[in-house]
Every structure is written in C-alpha cells, then in structure tokens.
Design a protein around this motif. Structure first.
Motif, PDB file in Angstrom:
ATOM      1  N   SER A 243       0.919  -1.128   0.116  1.00  0.00           N
ATOM      2  CA  SER A 243       0.073   0.075  -0.009  1.00  0.00           C
ATOM      3  C   SER A 243       0.873   1.168  -0.017  1.00  0.00           C
ATOM      4  O   SER A 243       2.136   1.189   0.731  1.00  0.00           O
ATOM      5  N   ILE A 244       0.496   2.288  -0.593  1.00  0.00           N
ATOM      6  CA  ILE A 244       1.163   3.551  -0.669  1.00  0.00           C
ATOM      7  C   ILE A 244       0.221   4.577   0.370  1.00  0.00           C
ATOM      8  O   ILE A 244      -0.840   4.659   0.022  1.00  0.00           O
ATOM      9  N   GLU A 245       1.043   5.299   1.057  1.00  0.00           N
ATOM     10  CA  GLU A 245       0.248   6.302   2.199  1.00  0.00           C
ATOM     11  C   GLU A 245       0.932   7.614   1.916  1.00  0.00           C
ATOM     12  O   GLU A 245       2.037   7.718   1.767  1.00  0.00           O
ATOM     13  N   ILE A 246       0.184   8.577   2.247  1.00  0.00           N
ATOM     14  CA  ILE A 246       0.564  10.170   2.171  1.00  0.00           C
ATOM     15  C   ILE A 246       0.037  10.482   3.222  1.00  0.00           C
ATOM     16  O   ILE A 246      -1.043  10.430   3.879  1.00  0.00           O
ATOM     17  N   SER A 247       0.851  11.849   3.636  1.00  0.00           N
ATOM     18  CA  SER A 247       0.517  12.868   4.731  1.00  0.00           C
ATOM     19  C   SER A 247      -0.148  13.887   4.203  1.00  0.00           C
ATOM     20  O   SER A 247      -0.080  14.157   2.690  1.00  0.00           O
ATOM     21  N   VAL A 248      -0.694  14.799   4.591  1.00  0.00           N
ATOM     22  CA  VAL A 248      -0.957  16.264   4.433  1.00  0.00           C
ATOM     23  C   VAL A 248       0.270  17.016   4.417  1.00  0.00           C
ATOM     24  O   VAL A 248       1.175  16.416   5.099  1.00  0.00           O
ATOM     25  N   ILE A 249       0.227  18.168   4.058  1.00  0.00           N
ATOM     26  CA  ILE A 249       1.624  18.818   3.885  1.00  0.00           C
ATOM     27  C   ILE A 249       1.908  19.525   5.405  1.00  0.00           C
ATOM     28  O   ILE A 249       0.953  20.039   6.055  1.00  0.00           O
ATOM     29  N   ILE A 250       2.965  19.032   5.934  1.00  0.00           N
ATOM     30  CA  ILE A 250       3.251  19.298   7.249  1.00  0.00           C
ATOM     31  C   ILE A 250       4.656  20.259   7.204  1.00  0.00           C
ATOM     32  O   ILE A 250       5.841  19.774   7.125  1.00  0.00           O
ATOM     33  N   GLU A 251       4.567  21.584   7.574  1.00  0.00           N
ATOM     34  CA  GLU A 251       5.756  22.457   7.651  1.00  0.00           C
ATOM     35  C   GLU A 251       6.278  22.284   6.310  1.00  0.00           C
ATOM     36  O   GLU A 251       7.584  22.114   6.123  1.00  0.00           O
ATOM     37  N   ASN A 252       5.729  22.465   5.194  1.00  0.00           N
ATOM     38  CA  ASN A 252       6.251  22.515   3.885  1.00  0.00           C
ATOM     39  C   ASN A 252       7.202  21.055   3.535  1.00  0.00           C
ATOM     40  O   ASN A 252       7.865  20.939   2.452  1.00  0.00           O
ATOM     41  N   SER A 253       6.619  20.043   4.099  1.00  0.00           N
ATOM     42  CA  SER A 253       6.841  18.823   3.638  1.00  0.00           C
ATOM     43  C   SER A 253       5.794  17.889   3.593  1.00  0.00           C
ATOM     44  O   SER A 253       4.687  17.807   4.136  1.00  0.00           O
ATOM     45  N   ILE A 254       5.886  16.866   2.699  1.00  0.00           N
ATOM     46  CA  ILE A 254       4.845  15.753   2.457  1.00  0.00           C
ATOM     47  C   ILE A 254       5.761  14.523   2.783  1.00  0.00           C
ATOM     48  O   ILE A 254       6.912  14.187   2.371  1.00  0.00           O
ATOM     49  N   TYR A 255       5.221  13.628   3.482  1.00  0.00           N
ATOM     50  CA  TYR A 255       5.594  12.113   3.843  1.00  0.00           C
ATOM     51  C   TYR A 255       4.850  11.174   2.961  1.00  0.00           C
ATOM     52  O   TYR A 255       3.511  11.184   2.899  1.00  0.00           O
ATOM     53  N   LEU A 256       5.536  10.240   2.540  1.00  0.00           N
ATOM     54  CA  LEU A 256       4.894   9.154   1.960  1.00  0.00           C
ATOM     55  C   LEU A 256       5.631   7.742   2.522  1.00  0.00           C
ATOM     56  O   LEU A 256       6.883   7.614   2.619  1.00  0.00           O
ATOM     57  N   TYR A 257       4.932   6.772   2.872  1.00  0.00           N
ATOM     58  CA  TYR A 257       5.123   5.374   3.059  1.00  0.00           C
ATOM     59  C   TYR A 257       4.611   4.388   2.222  1.00  0.00           C
ATOM     60  O   TYR A 257       3.553   4.396   1.574  1.00  0.00           O
ATOM     61  N   ILE A 258       5.553   3.172   1.954  1.00  0.00           N
ATOM     62  CA  ILE A 258       5.199   2.061   1.314  1.00  0.00           C
ATOM     63  C   ILE A 258       5.095   0.926   2.311  1.00  0.00           C
ATOM     64  O   ILE A 258       6.253   0.738   2.964  1.00  0.00           O
ATOM     65  N   LYS A 259       4.094   0.444   2.376  1.00  0.00           N
ATOM     66  CA  LYS A 259       3.946  -0.520   3.339  1.00  0.00           C
ATOM     67  C   LYS A 259       3.635  -1.935   2.713  1.00  0.00           C
ATOM     68  O   LYS A 259       2.784  -1.940   1.835  1.00  0.00           O
ATOM     69  N   LYS A 260       3.838  -3.102   3.603  1.00  0.00           N
ATOM     70  CA  LYS A 260       3.454  -4.301   3.227  1.00  0.00           C
ATOM     71  C   LYS A 260       3.065  -5.038   4.588  1.00  0.00           C
ATOM     72  O   LYS A 260       4.022  -4.964   5.364  1.00  0.00           O
ATOM     73  N   ASP A 261       2.052  -5.461   4.565  1.00  0.00           N
ATOM     74  CA  ASP A 261       1.411  -6.058   5.744  1.00  0.00           C
ATOM     75  C   ASP A 261       1.796  -5.033   7.079  1.00  0.00           C
ATOM     76  O   ASP A 261       2.212  -5.608   8.228  1.00  0.00           O
ATOM     77  N   GLU A 262       1.073  -4.115   6.844  1.00  0.00           N
ATOM     78  CA  GLU A 262       1.388  -2.709   7.698  1.00  0.00           C
ATOM     79  C   GLU A 262       2.595  -2.383   8.309  1.00  0.00           C
ATOM     80  O   GLU A 262       3.095  -1.605   9.165  1.00  0.00           O
ATOM     81  N   LYS A 263       3.753  -3.014   7.607  1.00  0.00           N
ATOM     82  CA  LYS A 263       5.149  -2.945   7.957  1.00  0.00           C
ATOM     83  C   LYS A 263       5.563  -1.823   6.882  1.00  0.00           C
ATOM     84  O   LYS A 263       5.531  -2.070   5.585  1.00  0.00           O
ATOM     85  N   ILE A 264       6.541  -0.806   7.320  1.00  0.00           N
ATOM     86  CA  ILE A 264       7.072   0.340   6.470  1.00  0.00           C
ATOM     87  C   ILE A 264       8.359  -0.582   5.799  1.00  0.00           C
ATOM     88  O   ILE A 264       9.174  -0.523   6.415  1.00  0.00           O
ATOM     89  N   TYR A 265       8.064  -0.436   4.396  1.00  0.00           N
ATOM     90  CA  TYR A 265       9.384  -0.835   3.536  1.00  0.00           C
ATOM     91  C   TYR A 265      10.224   0.130   3.097  1.00  0.00           C
ATOM     92  O   TYR A 265      11.315   0.089   2.572  1.00  0.00           O
ATOM     93  N   PHE A 266       9.536   1.390   2.879  1.00  0.00           N
ATOM     94  CA  PHE A 266      10.124   2.620   2.073  1.00  0.00           C
ATOM     95  C   PHE A 266       9.477   3.998   2.845  1.00  0.00           C
ATOM     96  O   PHE A 266       8.164   3.975   2.897  1.00  0.00           O
ATOM     97  N   ALA A 267      10.416   4.869   3.100  1.00  0.00           N
ATOM     98  CA  ALA A 267       9.731   6.011   3.555  1.00  0.00           C
ATOM     99  C   ALA A 267      10.280   7.216   2.853  1.00  0.00           C
ATOM    100  O   ALA A 267      11.384   7.314   2.590  1.00  0.00           O
TER     101      ALA A 267
END
Length: 246
Positions: free
Chosen positions: A217-241
């Motif tokens: 799954s690919i997850e994204i945040s709202v803009i936080i202090e001019n930054s955006i965070y994205l995570y790639i997860k497999k079985d709820e574990k983060i594989y890439f940030a």
C-alpha cells in the motif's frame, strides 16, 4: 575487473539529457536524477575494483540504505551536465558517498547517501571482503547542505493506493529497483508541484526489500511544515519512507 588506471578518488562523468528522461515540462525527472546519481556511483565503484561482479565473488553487494537529494535546478532536454562523486567515509560495513550534478561548472543538485555491504545469501550486513586501502576518503567535502537523515516513521498518513510488484520493477538481483519506490510515490504528488519543479529536497529511506508480486500500500500525509511524507507498506510494515520538501 581490476582497479582501472582511470580510477581517481573524485570521479566525474558527463551526461546528455535525453527526451525519455524528461517530464512534461522538458525538465529531467526527479527519478532520473536519482538514477543518474546511482549510475555514476556504480561506475566509480567499477573503476575502483568493487563492481557488482567482484562483490558477488564473496556473495556481497552494495545496498542503498538512505539518500538525501537537494535540488536547486533541473537540466532540460538536450542539455549536458557533469556528475561528480566521491567517498566521504567507509568503515568496512557502511560507506557514505557524496554525488553532485554540475552544469557549466555550477552545482545544481547534490546527494548525500549511505550504502551498506549486504551478504546476498544471508540477507544481512557484513564487513566488505574486498581490500579498500587504495580508496581516498574526503570527510570534509560535501555535496549537500544537510546529510542523509532518518525519515520520521510516525507521521499520520492515509492510504491512497494499492500496488502489486511487476516484473518491470525488478533489478539484476531480483528485488525492486531503488528508483521504482520513488517513482511510485511521486505519482501521487500534486501535478502542479511537479510541473513547477517545486521539490527542493527528497529524503529516501530504504528499510526492507520488495520482491516480485509483493502486494503493498502507498500512504501519504497532508503537507506538514512544507513537507509531504509517503510510506510504502507491506502487511502494515514500512518498507520505504520518503520525505519531500517543497
């Protein structure tokens, strides 16, 4: 291959920007910037007697763990650039490498990267088996204002997509190519940011490898202090940030 007579501690390679490397605004894609940096680093390793094939004689390979990309300007189609790289440190298990892109002699982008020696059979880090006494380190020479860093893994995000790893995502060691993680994430960044070359910096953390037909799954945040965070997860574990500074 043995150590090349062309090997130097600071290596520079010229590149021409081709249309296939550019986005709709004719600028080099961020993914292609990362790719050119990694290709130049790989060539430097080849010349220094530490190619993939030489590392594999001991069941070892260099694996990218973290990278920070800082971008001041992206080159355009048909333009020529130079990419320069050097080793900041190497302790036997980990190596810090700097990479810099220049146009007309002026730095326009840079990277600070952390690489780990991985035993490709045991799937764990270990000391490099190849002698590296010939390598000159440059601990005080930097390509970025900030070093690579750990991406915060506790940011609130929401899932925006599911993805199943395809054959075209794989590299020579049969796991997902480093650049693909970034490509998947950038597809969900607002187009106006990409069209206006609005990304100032990227922090990439490679935490675990993904393989053929893995479902993520690919997850994204709202803009936080001019930054955006994205995570790639497999079985709820983060594989890439990924942290994007805009």
């Amino acid at each position: 291959m043995p150590i090349s007579s062309e090997f130097q501690s600071i290596y520079t390679k010229k590149w021409e920007i081709f249309i296939s490397q550019c986005s709709t605004n004719s600028s080099l894609r961020y993914t292609e910037l990362s790719n050119l940096f990694q290709l130049t680093a790989a060539k430097h390793s080849d010349l220094g007697g530490m190619s993939y094939f030489e590392m594999q004689e001991n069941n070892q390979a260099w694996v990218l763990s973290r990278m920070r990309l800082e971008i001041e300007h992206l080159p355009l189609w048909h333009e020529e650039v130079e990419v320069k790289t050097w080793i900041e440190s190497l302790d036997g298990v980990r190596s810090v490498r700097n990479i810099q892109m220049l146009q007309d002699g002026k730095p326009i982008a840079g990277a600070s990267s952390l690489w780990v020696v991985l035993n490709t059979e045991k799937k764990r880090p270990e000391g490099i088996a190849i002698n590296h006494d010939h390598l000159t380190k440059h601990p005080d020479l930097k390509a970025t204002q900030k070093d690579y860093d750990r991406v915060d893994l506790n940011i609130k995000t929401k899932k925006i997509a599911n993805y199943k790893v395809k054959y075209s995502d794989l590299d020579i060691v049969k796991h997902v190519n480093n650049v693909k993680y970034l490509e998947w994430c950038l597809d969900y960044i607002p187009v106006e940011i990409l069209e206006n070359n609005g990304i100032k910096a990227l922090d990439l953390n490679y935490l675990n490898e993904l393989n053929y037909q893995d479902e993520v799954s690919i997850e994204i945040s709202v803009i936080i202090e001019n930054s955006i965070y994205l995570y790639i997860k497999k079985d709820e574990k983060i594989y890439f940030a990924l942290k994007i500074e805009i």
